[in-house]
Each structure stands twice: as C-alpha cells, then as structure tokens.
Design an enzyme around this catalytic site. Structure first.
Site, PDB file in Angstrom:
ATOM      1  N   ARG A 277       0.751  -1.270  -0.048  1.00  0.00           N
ATOM      2  CA  ARG A 277      -0.004   0.000  -0.086  1.00  0.00           C
ATOM      3  C   ARG A 277       0.890   1.415   0.135  1.00  0.00           C
ATOM      4  O   ARG A 277       0.391   2.357  -0.818  1.00  0.00           O
ATOM      5  CB  ARG A 277      -0.882   0.011   1.246  1.00  0.00           C
ATOM      6  CG  ARG A 277      -2.025  -1.120   1.135  1.00  0.00           C
ATOM      7  CD  ARG A 277      -3.062  -0.912   2.387  1.00  0.00           C
ATOM      8  NE  ARG A 277      -3.987  -1.969   2.278  1.00  0.00           N
ATOM      9  CZ  ARG A 277      -4.830  -1.969   3.133  1.00  0.00           C
ATOM     10  NH1 ARG A 277      -5.248  -1.293   4.155  1.00  0.00           N
ATOM     11  NH2 ARG A 277      -5.822  -3.143   2.952  1.00  0.00           N
TER      12      ARG A 277
ATOM     13  N   ASP B  45     -12.039   5.835  15.583  1.00  0.00           N
ATOM     14  CA  ASP B  45     -12.540   6.764  14.619  1.00  0.00           C
ATOM     15  C   ASP B  45     -14.080   7.129  15.497  1.00  0.00           C
ATOM     16  O   ASP B  45     -14.664   8.197  15.599  1.00  0.00           O
ATOM     17  CB  ASP B  45     -13.142   6.206  13.394  1.00  0.00           C
ATOM     18  CG  ASP B  45     -13.637   5.017  13.179  1.00  0.00           C
ATOM     19  OD1 ASP B  45     -13.772   4.225  14.004  1.00  0.00           O
ATOM     20  OD2 ASP B  45     -13.735   4.377  12.002  1.00  0.00           O
TER      21      ASP B  45
END
Length: 428
Positions: free
Chosen positions: A179, A341
């Site tokens: 990634r 989050d």
C-alpha cells in the site's frame, strides 16, 4: 304586472353589477399576491426539480449484492449530480437548526452561496429517508449540518494553505509493500512535507523514501484491535500538537487524497477560531454507547469514519487535548469500548459538545465506489478501494492511463487524470 316584472328585473341587474364591481376590487388587491406565490412555487419546482428526478434511484453495491437505496437523501444526490444545483438560490435552514450554525449565519451573513445547498433530513427513522447511511439526524437529536449550508463567501484574515495541514496516515508493517508504495508514487508526492505515516515497526527502506522523521514507529500492536488502532491515533494527536499546523487530518492507507480539493474545502473555515469536525458517516442513526466513567448513562453521537478520512480544526483539537493527548485517548476508547474513529466522534460530540459536519466527498471502501460518475471523480476529496480474494471494489475508470492488471486500485490512473505531467504517467 309588467311594471312589477320590470322592477324585479332592474333589481337583479343592479345586484349583478354590484357583485361584479366587488369582485373586481377584491381581485385588484389579492391578484398580485397570487401571482407572487405562483412565481415562487414555480421557481422552487424549477430549482429542485432535478433532485426530485433522482429520489427513487437505487445503486447496487456489487461487493455484497445488497441494494443500497441512494436518492432520498439530498446529500447523496448532490454528491452524484452537483452540477444540477450549481446556481441554486433557495437556501432553506430548518428553524430548529443547531445553535452553532445559527451563530455562524447570524455573525457571518452570506453574500453569495457558491456551493450546493443541501436540506437536512427531518427524521432519520422515517422510511422515506435515504437508507444508504447518508443521513442527517433528527432535529431533536444531536444536531448535524452539511458543510454546504455554511457560506464559503466569508474571507478570513488568514486563509488555509497546504502548509497549514497535518496529514496523518495510519498503516502497519504488513502493508508497507502493498500500500505505501502506491501512495508515495501518487498523492503523497504532492504533500510530502505535510504527511506523517504512523506504523507499527521500523523499516529502513521506507524511512529513506519519506522525509526524515515522517515515518513513525508507534510501537503499538500489529493487529487491527481496538487497542492498537486507538494507540496509533492517540500518538497522531501527540505529534500534531508538536507541529505548527492549523488542521489535523486523519487518513487510512487505502485512501487517495485529492490534495487540491482538500485545501479548497478547508478554506471555507477559520481553524483558529471555529471548532470544526468534518468527514463522512455511513450511519443511519447515532451510535449509542455507555461510558464506564458515568455508569448508568447512555450517550448518542455520530462520527466521521476513518475509512473515508476526517479533519479537525486546531481550535477544536485544543479543546479535545485533555481527552486525546498524552495517552488519554486510549483510555477514552477503553471507557466506551469502541475503536478510534468512533472514539473521536464521542470526544467531539459528547465531551466537547460539537457536531460532525458532513461532507459527502469523503469516500470509504464501504461505499459503492464504482457508481461514482467519471466526470465527478476529480471533484472528490478522498477515494478508496477494497481488493481481496472474493471481490474487487474500486472506482471505475474505463479508459485510464493503465489497465486493471497494472493498476488494480485505479489510483494511478486517477492520479494521471489529475496530474498528467507526473512521473510515471504516459505522455500523450
């Protein structure tokens, strides 16, 4: 008999004439009012007619075969067809809008709205509302607003620039090869000085690929547990507090960030004075949670999913600092037993009494990315992907710079659309 008949006839004619005169007088007064009302109704129908045409549209999420109803939300409709509302002039602010928004409008009256006007939903439990998760909660709940309602016409003394933004990217050593290279070759090349990568192991190879000190080993767990995620995000807050930045932005390692669009969007706000928390949520309603610190109480809140990215102004970060810095963020996660989050949303909405500002151009891998029209891809702020053994979910670029074998995420093709002169992009 004839005289009596004539008198009766004259009386009837006289009454008819009087009624006619009275009718003319009445019409003379109420006619203009009816005309104005008709014109306003026609204008409203013209401005919002395009939105009505999309209300029953459904998009198919090919990843799991489930049908996601996209349309009964003004937010989703505008995300797909913002050009239809480019010149919309009818702003409707519900009377029970939150106090912070009322203060913004009162203190900074809009001169001209250049952005799309969106209507918050009245009731998230109403079946007529959007079932895709792009909802604004009921007005009697914790109040939220879409970012487009707030005017971007006000000019602040100090405008936001790229140099003012701290971009934290959360990753792990297992994803460095698969990634990080992709991000370094694409959007990170446009924001090297602003981007800090938070990982869980040392990596000399990638330390050489980034600016010195911008690859940070958090020494957090290498799994995807709540403790590991909160540990990394908590350290992000600590590092931000040591930087001279005005915005804190959090991304995952599967996000593509359109740097220019992010800067342009954040310029609408004053991060030194306004307490801003903006991103996107897939929730149909607020999260309900308990807090170990306050047993017996239940709290409701919304949060911006880290999979789409979210940003917080410095003014709000300073208010959050006692709850998120110096190891305290991990304690908050443990108190409410939710990941990072969601814990950020809890701190913002419950502990500091602020609200999530929904910006639909933040996109996560949960959404039906392939249904975003090609001509709208370049206007998004973040995009994502998900590729595993069972399915592939990416943005759709039919004739990109690279084929799907070379560019399975489609990030390289998107980057070449945005920056055709970048290294690695085929020259036309």
């Amino acid at each position: 008999m004839q005289r009596k008949a004539k008198k009766t006839c004259f009386k009837l004619i006289g009454k008819v004439l009087l009624l006619g005169i009275a009718a003319c007088v009445i019409l003379a007064f109420i006619g203009p009012c009816l005309s104005i009302r008709f014109n306003l109704d026609s204008k409203n129908k013209e401005d919002f007619g395009h939105l009505q045409a999309y209300k029953d549209t459904a998009l198919l999420d090919q990843s799991d075969g489930r049908r996601q109803q996209k349309g009964n939300s003004a937010i989703e409709d505008v995300k797909r067809v913002p050009k239809l509302f480019k010149n919309a002039s009818n702003l409707i602010v519900p009377p029970k809008q939150n106090k912070r928004l009322q203060a913004k409008i009162k203190n900074n009256p809009p001169v001209k709205f250049n952005s799309v006007k969106l209507l918050p939903h009245k009731d998230v439990n109403n079946k007529s509302n959007n079932s895709s998760g792009k909802l604004v909660p009921k007005q009697n709940q914790i109040s939220h607003v879409t970012s487009s309602i707030i005017s971007n016409a006000t000019i602040w003394q100090r405008q936001t620039h790229l140099e003012d933004i701290f971009i934290g990217v959360k990753t792990g050593g297992v994803y460095h090869k698969t990634r990080l290279d992709l991000l370094l070759e694409t959007w990170m090349s446009k924001a090297q000085n602003q981007t800090f990568i938070f990982t869980d192991e040392d990596d000399e190879e990638y330390e050489k690929k980034v600016i010195d000190g911008h690859l940070i080993n958090t020494h957090c767990g290498k799994d995807h547990s709540r403790e590991s995620l909160c540990c990394k995000t908590g350290l992000m807050f600590d590092v931000f507090m040591k930087q001279d930045k005005r915005w804190f932005c959090h991304l995952d390692d599967d996000n593509y960030l359109n740097v220019k669009n992010l800067v342009a969007y954040l310029q609408k706000y004053n991060p030194d004075k306004e307490e801003i928390y903006t991103g996107f949520t897939q929730l149909r309603g607020p999260i309900k949670t308990s807090d170990k610190a306050k047993p017996g109480e239940t709290f409701k809140f919304y949060f911006g999913t880290s999979g789409a990215g979210f940003c917080i102004s410095k003014a709000l970060i300073l208010k959050m600092a006692p709850h998120v810095c110096n190891g305290n963020f991990v304690k908050v996660c443990e108190r409410i037993r939710w990941p990072d989050d969601m814990a950020v949303g809890f701190v913002v909405e419950v502990l500091t009494n602020n609200s999530l500002i929904i910006e639909p151009r933040f996109n996560s891998h949960i959404e039906a990315l392939g249904n975003i029209r090609l001509d709208l891809l370049t206007s998004q702020i973040t995009l994502s992907y998900k590729i595993d053994k069972t399915f592939t979910k990416t943005i759709h670029i039919p004739k990109g710079a690279f084929n799907t074998t070379v560019d399975p995420t489609r990030f390289r093709s998107l980057h070449c659309m945005l920056y055709p002169d970048s290294d690695g992009c085929p020259k036309v």
